[in-house]
Write a protein that holds these residues in place. Structure first.
Motif, PDB file in Angstrom:
ATOM      1  N   ASN A  29      -2.251  -9.951  -9.774  1.00 10.23           N
ATOM      2  CA  ASN A  29      -2.380 -11.408  -9.758  1.00 10.23           C
ATOM      3  C   ASN A  29      -3.817 -11.910  -9.853  1.00 10.23           C
ATOM      4  N   GLU A  30      -4.788 -11.044  -9.655  1.00 10.26           N
ATOM      5  CA  GLU A  30      -6.180 -11.474  -9.774  1.00 10.26           C
ATOM      6  C   GLU A  30      -7.059 -10.319 -10.215  1.00 10.26           C
ATOM      7  N   ASP A  31      -8.247 -10.640 -10.685  1.00  8.52           N
ATOM      8  CA  ASP A  31      -9.142  -9.646 -11.270  1.00  8.52           C
ATOM      9  C   ASP A  31      -9.979  -8.968 -10.195  1.00  8.52           C
ATOM     10  N   SER A  32      -9.295  -8.357  -9.235  1.00 12.08           N
ATOM     11  CA  SER A  32      -9.953  -7.672  -8.121  1.00 12.08           C
ATOM     12  C   SER A  32      -9.085  -6.520  -7.651  1.00 12.08           C
ATOM     13  N   MET A  33      -9.712  -5.568  -7.017  1.00 13.15           N
ATOM     14  CA  MET A  33      -8.982  -4.517  -6.301  1.00 13.15           C
ATOM     15  C   MET A  33      -8.778  -5.008  -4.876  1.00 13.15           C
ATOM     16  N   LEU A  34      -7.530  -5.133  -4.445  1.00 10.23           N
ATOM     17  CA  LEU A  34      -7.225  -5.586  -3.091  1.00 10.23           C
ATOM     18  C   LEU A  34      -6.818  -4.393  -2.225  1.00 10.23           C
ATOM     19  N   ALA A  35      -6.275  -4.678  -1.059  1.00 15.66           N
ATOM     20  CA  ALA A  35      -6.026  -3.625  -0.070  1.00 15.66           C
ATOM     21  C   ALA A  35      -5.203  -2.481  -0.642  1.00 15.66           C
ATOM     22  N   ASP A  36      -4.127  -2.813  -1.346  1.00 16.00           N
ATOM     23  CA  ASP A  36      -3.253  -1.760  -1.878  1.00 16.00           C
ATOM     24  C   ASP A  36      -3.983  -0.923  -2.930  1.00 16.00           C
ATOM     25  N   GLY A  37      -4.687  -1.600  -3.837  1.00 17.72           N
ATOM     26  CA  GLY A  37      -5.415  -0.877  -4.870  1.00 17.72           C
ATOM     27  C   GLY A  37      -6.543  -0.039  -4.302  1.00 17.72           C
ATOM     28  N   GLU A  92      -6.602   1.270  -1.349  1.00 20.89           N
ATOM     29  CA  GLU A  92      -5.982   2.414  -0.667  1.00 20.89           C
ATOM     30  C   GLU A  92      -5.631   3.510  -1.673  1.00 20.89           C
ATOM     31  N   ARG A  93      -5.092   3.126  -2.838  1.00 19.25           N
ATOM     32  CA  ARG A  93      -4.781   4.114  -3.870  1.00 19.25           C
ATOM     33  C   ARG A  93      -6.060   4.729  -4.442  1.00 19.25           C
ATOM     34  N   PHE A  94      -7.065   3.903  -4.599  1.00 16.17           N
ATOM     35  CA  PHE A  94      -8.367   4.376  -5.078  1.00 16.17           C
ATOM     36  C   PHE A  94      -8.942   5.418  -4.115  1.00 16.17           C
ATOM     37  N   CYS A  95      -8.904   5.138  -2.820  1.00 16.05           N
ATOM     38  CA  CYS A  95      -9.413   6.083  -1.818  1.00 16.05           C
ATOM     39  C   CYS A  95      -8.588   7.364  -1.807  1.00 16.05           C
ATOM     40  N   SER A  96      -7.282   7.223  -1.995  1.00 20.60           N
ATOM     41  CA  SER A  96      -6.420   8.396  -2.034  1.00 20.60           C
ATOM     42  C   SER A  96      -6.791   9.311  -3.195  1.00 20.60           C
ATOM     43  N   ASP A  97      -7.077   8.717  -4.355  1.00 20.28           N
ATOM     44  CA  ASP A  97      -7.484   9.520  -5.513  1.00 20.28           C
ATOM     45  C   ASP A  97      -8.850  10.149  -5.306  1.00 20.28           C
ATOM     46  N   SER A 132     -10.365   8.726   3.297  1.00 19.02           N
ATOM     47  CA  SER A 132      -9.618   7.700   4.022  1.00 19.02           C
ATOM     48  C   SER A 132     -10.358   6.364   3.907  1.00 19.02           C
ATOM     49  N   PRO A 133      -9.636   5.231   3.823  1.00 19.21           N
ATOM     50  CA  PRO A 133     -10.305   3.930   3.687  1.00 19.21           C
ATOM     51  C   PRO A 133     -11.267   3.604   4.817  1.00 19.21           C
ATOM     52  N   ASP A 134     -11.103   4.243   5.979  1.00 17.33           N
ATOM     53  CA  ASP A 134     -11.986   3.941   7.100  1.00 17.33           C
ATOM     54  C   ASP A 134     -13.088   4.993   7.264  1.00 17.33           C
ATOM     55  N   ASN A 173     -22.222  -3.743  -3.209  1.00 18.17           N
ATOM     56  CA  ASN A 173     -22.633  -5.001  -2.597  1.00 18.17           C
ATOM     57  C   ASN A 173     -21.435  -5.934  -2.460  1.00 18.17           C
ATOM     58  N   ALA A 174     -20.346  -5.364  -1.984  1.00 15.28           N
ATOM     59  CA  ALA A 174     -19.086  -6.108  -1.863  1.00 15.28           C
ATOM     60  C   ALA A 174     -19.220  -7.247  -0.859  1.00 15.28           C
ATOM     61  N   GLU A 175     -18.618  -8.366  -1.179  1.00 12.26           N
ATOM     62  CA  GLU A 175     -18.715  -9.552  -0.335  1.00 12.26           C
ATOM     63  C   GLU A 175     -17.860  -9.449   0.917  1.00 12.26           C
ATOM     64  N   GLN A 176     -16.728  -8.763   0.835  1.00 14.88           N
ATOM     65  CA  GLN A 176     -15.848  -8.686   2.003  1.00 14.88           C
ATOM     66  C   GLN A 176     -14.974  -7.452   1.933  1.00 14.88           C
ATOM     67  N   MET A 177     -14.380  -7.131   3.064  1.00 14.57           N
ATOM     68  CA  MET A 177     -13.494  -5.977   3.154  1.00 14.57           C
ATOM     69  C   MET A 177     -12.232  -6.200   2.324  1.00 14.57           C
ATOM     70  N   CYS A 178     -11.647  -5.075   1.914  1.00  9.29           N
ATOM     71  CA  CYS A 178     -10.348  -5.087   1.232  1.00  9.29           C
ATOM     72  C   CYS A 178     -10.363  -5.883  -0.066  1.00  9.29           C
ATOM     73  N   ARG A 179     -11.529  -5.992  -0.699  1.00  8.83           N
ATOM     74  CA  ARG A 179     -11.603  -6.682  -1.981  1.00  8.83           C
ATOM     75  C   ARG A 179     -12.849  -6.231  -2.743  1.00  8.83           C
ATOM     76  N   PHE A 180     -12.600  -5.638  -3.902  1.00  7.13           N
ATOM     77  CA  PHE A 180     -13.682  -5.310  -4.824  1.00  7.13           C
ATOM     78  C   PHE A 180     -13.419  -6.068  -6.113  1.00  7.13           C
ATOM     79  N   SER A 181     -14.274  -7.031  -6.433  1.00  5.78           N
ATOM     80  CA  SER A 181     -14.108  -7.761  -7.687  1.00  5.78           C
ATOM     81  C   SER A 181     -14.521  -6.871  -8.863  1.00  5.78           C
ATOM     82  N   ARG A 182     -14.113  -7.285 -10.062  1.00  4.26           N
ATOM     83  CA  ARG A 182     -14.463  -6.492 -11.245  1.00  4.26           C
ATOM     84  C   ARG A 182     -15.985  -6.397 -11.405  1.00  4.26           C
ATOM     85  N   SER A 183     -16.680  -7.523 -11.246  1.00  2.23           N
ATOM     86  CA  SER A 183     -18.134  -7.508 -11.422  1.00  2.23           C
ATOM     87  C   SER A 183     -18.802  -6.634 -10.373  1.00  2.23           C
ATOM     88  N   GLU A 184     -18.328  -6.676  -9.119  1.00  7.26           N
ATOM     89  CA  GLU A 184     -18.889  -5.815  -8.076  1.00  7.26           C
ATOM     90  C   GLU A 184     -18.677  -4.348  -8.425  1.00  7.26           C
TER      91      GLU A 184
END
Length: 320
Positions: free
Chosen positions: A124-132, A134-139, A143-145, A157-168
């Motif tokens: 739904n948006e141009d970012s990696m959110l919590a689910d994505g 988590e899958r990224f960390c699994s690959d 662990s995400p923590d 230089n991510a602005e906040q947790m659980c969200r990586f924008s495309r530009s970041e």
């Protein structure tokens, strides 16, 4: 003049008014010819006499040297059989300077980076959110923590947790010079080592961690105490100060401490370095946050209580 043809221009006809100097020049020329005639036996030698003013370089008569041919302006060689040449040395490139061209790693592929991001992008948006994430960390096999993930977020230089924008994601991976899961798996341990050894890098990571933990969407400016405790444990996975366990115990046993401001977070790093493991060096006249005063007072009370308990135990044993 270098290798320019202007070195070999024919001089203009002599001016009659300068006959006296020309006569002197003729005598010098005849003298030089005599010297050259007397050195005929040197032609059979491996060392050759280089004429003066070849390629603009003055060489004294009788000085052994080699002549380097030029492909720029066409150097003039009058007697090729009597001179020795070696190939023109190519200019030094980056690969010649200690392999500097390869030390930075291969070029990052933009198409590969975009394809990698698309694997984990939210629908739904141009970012990696919590689910994505988590899958990224699994690959990645982490662990995400884990501390490695905090280091990765710092590199983005991510602005906040659980969200990586495309530009970041794109900018961070470019800076890390990685464009695949395998590249990231190789680079992250190197970054962890660098951070653990470099105080300035760690300080930058430490200050980033506070901002990373805030809820940017709600405009949060103070870290909730429980979040701060988790982040202190995480960021001090490396370079843990001796005072940290006692500091976290103080926060956990004092529920009235509901949040940690940015100044307190940043100053704790200085505080931990200043007091070490011995709070006796703490100077309450310095401009420390009041929460540090409360902590030192709590620690002193704990120490006095422990001393009292030890005395009671000794007295009890003596009475028995």
């Amino acid at each position: 003049m270098g290798n320019c043809f202007s070195c070999f221009k024919v001089p203009p006809p002599p001016n009659p008014s300068t006959n006296a100097p020309l006569e002197k020049d003729k005598e010098e020329i005849m003298e030089v010819r005599g010297m050259l005639q007397s050195s005929q036996d040197l032609r059979c030698s491996p060392l050759t006499v280089v004429e003066s003013q070849i390629n603009g370089n003055s060489k004294g008569a009788g000085v052994p040297s080699f002549v380097v041919g030029s492909d720029n302006c066409g150097s003039l060689h009058r007697d090729k059989t009597s001179r020795t040449f070696y190939p023109r040395i190519p200019p030094l490139g980056r690969a010649s300077l200690g392999g500097g061209g390869e030390s930075k790693g291969k070029e990052v592929s933009e198409s590969k980076l975009n394809a990698l991001f698309e694997q984990y992008r939210d629908s739904n948006e141009d970012s990696m959110l919590a689910d994505g994430i988590e899958r990224f960390c699994s690959d990645l096999g982490v662990s995400p923590d884990e501390f490695k993930v905090l280091v990765f977020a710092w590199q983005l230089n991510a602005e906040q947790m659980c969200r990586f924008s495309r530009s970041e994601f794109m900018n961070g991976c470019r800076a890390m010079r990685v464009d695949s899961i395998r590249n990231i798996q190789t680079r992250l341990p190197e970054l962890v080592t660098e951070v653990s050894k470099d105080p300035e890098m760690f300080k930058d990571l430490y200050r980033f961690t506070f901002r990373f933990g805030l809820d940017a969407e709600s405009g949060q400016r103070i870290l909730p105490s429980d979040m701060a405790i988790c982040l202190w444990r995480l960021v001090f996975t490396v370079r843990e100060p001796p005072i940290l366990p006692r500091w976290l115990f103080f926060l956990e046993t004092h529920p009235h401490v509901r949040g940690i401001p940015r100044d307190t977070w940043n100053m704790f790093l200085n505080f931990a370095e200043a007091v070490g493991n011995d709070l006796s060096s703490y100077d309450d006249t310095e401009a420390w946050p009041s929460l540090f005063d409360d902590f030192v007072e709590f620690e002193n009370d704990q120490m006095n209580q422990n001393i009292s308990k030890d005395k009671d135990e000794i007295i009890k044993q003596d009475c028995e």
